[in-house]
Design a protein around this motif. Structure first.
Motif, PDB file in Angstrom:
ATOM      1  N   GLY A  15     109.765 -27.179  49.276  1.00  0.00           N
ATOM      2  CA  GLY A  15     109.858 -27.153  47.818  1.00  0.00           C
ATOM      3  C   GLY A  15     110.923 -26.178  47.359  1.00  0.00           C
ATOM      4  O   GLY A  15     111.769 -26.502  46.535  1.00  0.00           O
ATOM      5  N   VAL A  71     114.498 -27.207  45.365  1.00  0.00           N
ATOM      6  CA  VAL A  71     114.944 -26.665  44.081  1.00  0.00           C
ATOM      7  C   VAL A  71     116.245 -25.900  44.253  1.00  0.00           C
ATOM      8  O   VAL A  71     117.219 -26.103  43.506  1.00  0.00           O
ATOM      9  N   ILE A  78     119.802 -26.861  42.434  1.00  0.00           N
ATOM     10  CA  ILE A  78     120.470 -25.933  41.522  1.00  0.00           C
ATOM     11  C   ILE A  78     121.812 -25.507  42.111  1.00  0.00           C
ATOM     12  O   ILE A  78     122.816 -25.401  41.398  1.00  0.00           O
ATOM     13  N   PRO A 113     110.773 -21.820  38.134  1.00  0.00           N
ATOM     14  CA  PRO A 113     110.768 -23.254  38.443  1.00  0.00           C
ATOM     15  C   PRO A 113     110.401 -23.538  39.897  1.00  0.00           C
ATOM     16  O   PRO A 113     109.772 -24.573  40.176  1.00  0.00           O
ATOM     17  N   TYR A 114     110.758 -22.628  40.819  1.00  0.00           N
ATOM     18  CA  TYR A 114     110.414 -22.825  42.225  1.00  0.00           C
ATOM     19  C   TYR A 114     108.904 -22.902  42.393  1.00  0.00           C
ATOM     20  O   TYR A 114     108.381 -23.750  43.122  1.00  0.00           O
ATOM     21  N   ILE A 145     107.490 -26.307  41.336  1.00  0.00           N
ATOM     22  CA  ILE A 145     107.768 -27.401  42.267  1.00  0.00           C
ATOM     23  C   ILE A 145     106.986 -27.228  43.565  1.00  0.00           C
ATOM     24  O   ILE A 145     106.433 -28.194  44.107  1.00  0.00           O
ATOM     25  N   VAL A 146     106.907 -25.988  44.064  1.00  0.00           N
ATOM     26  CA  VAL A 146     106.158 -25.734  45.301  1.00  0.00           C
ATOM     27  C   VAL A 146     104.712 -26.186  45.135  1.00  0.00           C
ATOM     28  O   VAL A 146     104.115 -26.765  46.042  1.00  0.00           O
ATOM     29  N   SER A 179     111.143 -14.994  30.002  1.00  0.00           N
ATOM     30  CA  SER A 179     112.171 -15.370  29.031  1.00  0.00           C
ATOM     31  C   SER A 179     112.359 -14.319  27.955  1.00  0.00           C
ATOM     32  O   SER A 179     113.407 -14.276  27.313  1.00  0.00           O
ATOM     33  N   PHE A 218     119.549 -27.548  35.053  1.00  0.00           N
ATOM     34  CA  PHE A 218     118.676 -27.977  36.141  1.00  0.00           C
ATOM     35  C   PHE A 218     117.367 -27.221  36.191  1.00  0.00           C
ATOM     36  O   PHE A 218     116.356 -27.755  36.609  1.00  0.00           O
ATOM     37  N   ARG A 219     117.395 -25.947  35.767  1.00  0.00           N
ATOM     38  CA  ARG A 219     116.135 -25.206  35.790  1.00  0.00           C
ATOM     39  C   ARG A 219     115.132 -25.817  34.805  1.00  0.00           C
ATOM     40  O   ARG A 219     113.944 -25.912  35.084  1.00  0.00           O
ATOM     41  N   MET A 251     113.715 -28.916  36.288  1.00  0.00           N
ATOM     42  CA  MET A 251     112.722 -28.676  37.337  1.00  0.00           C
ATOM     43  C   MET A 251     111.301 -28.658  36.757  1.00  0.00           C
ATOM     44  O   MET A 251     110.371 -29.151  37.370  1.00  0.00           O
TER      45      MET A 251
END
Lengths: 121, 351
Positions: free
Chosen positions: A18, A22, A26, B88-89, B92-93, B138, B243-244, B247
Motif C-alpha cells: 500500500g 501511494v 505520487i 493518505p498512505y 490506502i494501507v 492541515s 494525487f494526495r 488517494m
C-alpha cells in the motif's frame, strides 16, 4: 520462520505494498506536475479571506465523552467475540454469563443516556 | 494453487498474491465509480453523465487520473508537513489490509486467518487514524472540524458494525471467513438445505445494522457530515490537492467495495452459490472450479451491495450531527445488543 508467522508476514507485505503504491503514484506524478509555490497558494483556505488565528482551535468536549463510551463498548466486543465462537460448547452456562454481562453493559449505556450525555448539545 | 497442479515456492505465491491484491482493490473501485458514481447518478438525475472520453465516457477515470497527475502538490504553510504527507498512505494501507482476509474461492484467498473477521474490523479502523491525521495536520479550521466529525462518527458506527457481526459469528461458530462461507453452504433452514443458509435470512437485523454502519463508516451521504461541502468545503481533505487528494478518494471507494465483499461473505454466502445450483450443474461446492467461478460470484454480489450503497447515497438528504449520533447510540447499538442475545438464545436452545 514458523508457518504461523509466515501467514501473518502477509500483513506486513500488504501494508508495504500500500505504501509503495501511494508513493509510486505520487512519485510518478512529480514528473508531470508543476511546482511554482507562491505566497497566496500556500495560505490555509478560509473561504478566500486571509486566515485569522490558528487552525488548531479548541474543540468541543463532547467528542471526549463519546470516545470514553466507545472504549467501554469496544472492550466489551473483545470479550464477546471469543464467547460467540465457543457458544455451542459452553451451552446454557455461557449463555447465562453473557446475558448478565450484556445486561451490566446496557446499564452503563442507560446511565449515560439518563445523564443526558448521549444528547448532542 | 492446486488447480494448476504445480507446486510454487512461498515467494512465488506471495508475489502472485500481491499482484492480485492490487487487482482486487483497484479494479472493483474503478468499475463501481464509473458504473454508479458517474453513470447511475446521472441517470437518476436525468442527465447523461460523462460521454466524451471513450465510448459512453468509459475512459473518464483515466482522464481524471491524468488531470490529477498534473496538479501541483501544495503544502499549506502552517501544516504539520510530515503528518500531512503521510495521511493518505494510512488510508490506502487500511484498504490493502482489509482485502487480505476476503475469500474469493475455496483456495483463492490471500490469507486464511482464524481471526478473519475480527482482523478485518480491526484494520478497518486504521483509516480513522489517517483521516484524523489529515484533519489535524492541515492546520485549517475546516479540516480540523471535518477530521473531528469524522472521528466522532466513525467511532460511533464502529460499534453497531462490530456488534452486528457478532450475530454471524455466533451462528457460524467461527471467526474464520472461509468457515463462515462453509457454514452458510452447509446450513439448513427448517431442515431444507437447497438454499443453504445465507445469513441474510436468519440475521436480517444484523445485515441491516451492518449496512447502515458501513454507509456511515464510508462517510457516504446521508452520513457525510465530515465532508459536508456546503459548510466545511470538503472537511479533512480541504487543503489537499492533486494525487494526495485523489488517494483519499481511491481509499474511500476501494474500501466501499471491500466492505461490500465482506458483507457478501458474511451475509450472502460469499463465493458460493446456493447448493441446489451446484447440484444442478453437478460440481462440488468446494471443488477447484470455484476458485475460477468464485471471484465472478463475489463480483456480482459486490455490485448488488454497492448498488444499494450508492442508491441510498444519491437518494437521502444529509443527517445533522446530533441526529446521526442519536441514531447510532440510541437505536443501532441497543438493537444490535438485542440481536446478539436473541441469536445466542436461539442457538443454545435449538442446537
Amino acid at each position: 520462520m514458523s508457518e504461523f508467522l509466515r501467514e501473518y508476514l502477509l500483513v506486513l507485505l500488504f501494508a508495504l505494498l500500500g505504501v509503495a503504491a501511494v508513493g509510486g503514484l505520487i512519485g510518478l506524478a512529480s514528473l508531470l506536475r508543476p511546482n511554482r509555490p507562491s505566497q497566496g497558494k500556500v495560505k490555509n483556505y478560509e473561504s478566500g479571506v486571509n486566515p485569522t488565528g490558528t487552525g488548531w482551535s479548541q474543540s468541543q468536549i463532547r467528542y471526549y465523552i463519546f470516545a470514553l463510551l466507545f472504549v467501554m463498548f469496544d472492550v466489551e466486543a473483545v470479550f464477546i467475540f471469543p464467547w460467540a465462537v465457543r457458544l455451542e460448547e459452553l451451552g446454557y452456562f455461557g449463555l447465562g454469563e453473557m446475558v448478565i454481562f450484556i445486561f451490566i453493559l446496557t446499564l452503563g449505556l442507560v446511565y449515560a443516556w439518563r445523564k443526558g450525555v448521549l444528547r448532542w448539545v | 494453487m492446486s488447480l494448476l497442479a504445480i507446486e510454487l515456492a512461498y515467494w512465488q505465491i506471495t508475489v502472485i498474491k500481491l499482484v492480485f491484491s492490487i487487482v482486487a482493490v483497484l479494479i472493483p473501485a474503478g468499475a463501481t465509480v464509473y458504473l454508479y458514481l458517474f453513470k447511475m447518478v446521472s441517470f437518476m438525475q436525468s442527465r447523461l453523465g460523462p460521454m466524451e472520453a471513450g465510448p459512453f465516457g468509459s475512459l473518464q477515470l483515466l482522464a481524471e487520473l491524468g488531470k490529477s497527475a498534473q496538479k501541483e502538490d501544495i503544502f499549506p504553510e502552517k501544516a504539520d508537513r510530515y503528518v500531512y504527507a503521510f495521511a493518505p498512505y494510512v488510508v490506502i494501507v487500511s484498504s490493502f489490509l482489509l482485502v487480505l482476509v476476503v475469500p474469493f474461492g475455496p483456495n483463492a484467498m490471500f490469507a486464511n486467518y482464524d481471526t478473519g473477521i475480527f482482523f478485518a474490523l480491526g484494520v478497518s479502523s486504521l483509516s480513522v487514524i489517517g483521516i484524523l491525521m489529515a484533519g489535524w495536520a492541515s492546520a485549517s479550521k475546516y479540516s480540523m472540524l471535518g477530521g473531528l466529525r469524522a472521528a466522532g462518527q466513525l467511532i460511533a458506527y464502529e460499534l453497531p458494525m462490530i456488534l452486528a457481526v457478532v450475530g454471524v459469528v455466533i451462528q457460524a461458530g467461527t471467526m474464520n471467513m472461509q468457515g463462515i462461507v462453509t457454514a452458510q453452504i452447509e446450513g439448513e433452514i427448517f431442515g431444507m438445505g437447497a438454499l443453504g443458509n445465507p445469513f441474510i435470512l436468519t440475521q436480517f437485523m444484523g445485515f441491516l445494522i451492518f449496512m447502515v454502519a458501513v454507509q456511515a463508516e464510508l462517510t457516504q451521504t446521508p452520513f457525510d457530515m465530515p465532508i459536508a461541502e456546503s459548510e466545511l468545503v470538503t472537511g479533512y481533505m480541504t487543503e489537499y490537492s492533486g494525487f494526495r487528494f485523489l488517494m483519499f478518494f481511491i481509499g474511500e471507494f476501494a474500501t466501499a467495495n471491500i466492505f461490500a465483499f465482506i458483507a457478501s461473505t458474511l451475509f450472502l454466502g460469499g463465493w458460493s452459490v446456493p447448493p441446489f445450483v451446484t447440484d444442478m450443474i453437478g460440481i462440488e461446492a468446494d471443488s477447484a472450479w470455484f476458485d475460477l467461478l468464485g471471484p465472478g460470484v463475489m463480483a456480482v454480489k459486490m455490485l448488488a451491495i454497492t448498488f444499494v450503497i450508492y442508491w441510498v447515497r444519491f437518494t437521502y438528504p444529509r443527517f445533522r450531527e446530533d441526529q446521526l449520533q442519536r441514531l447510532a447510540w440510541k437505536l443501532l447499538i441497543p438493537l444490535a445488543l438485542v440481536n446478539i442475545v436473541a441469536t445466542a438464545v436461539l442457538k443454545v436452545v435449538f442446537v
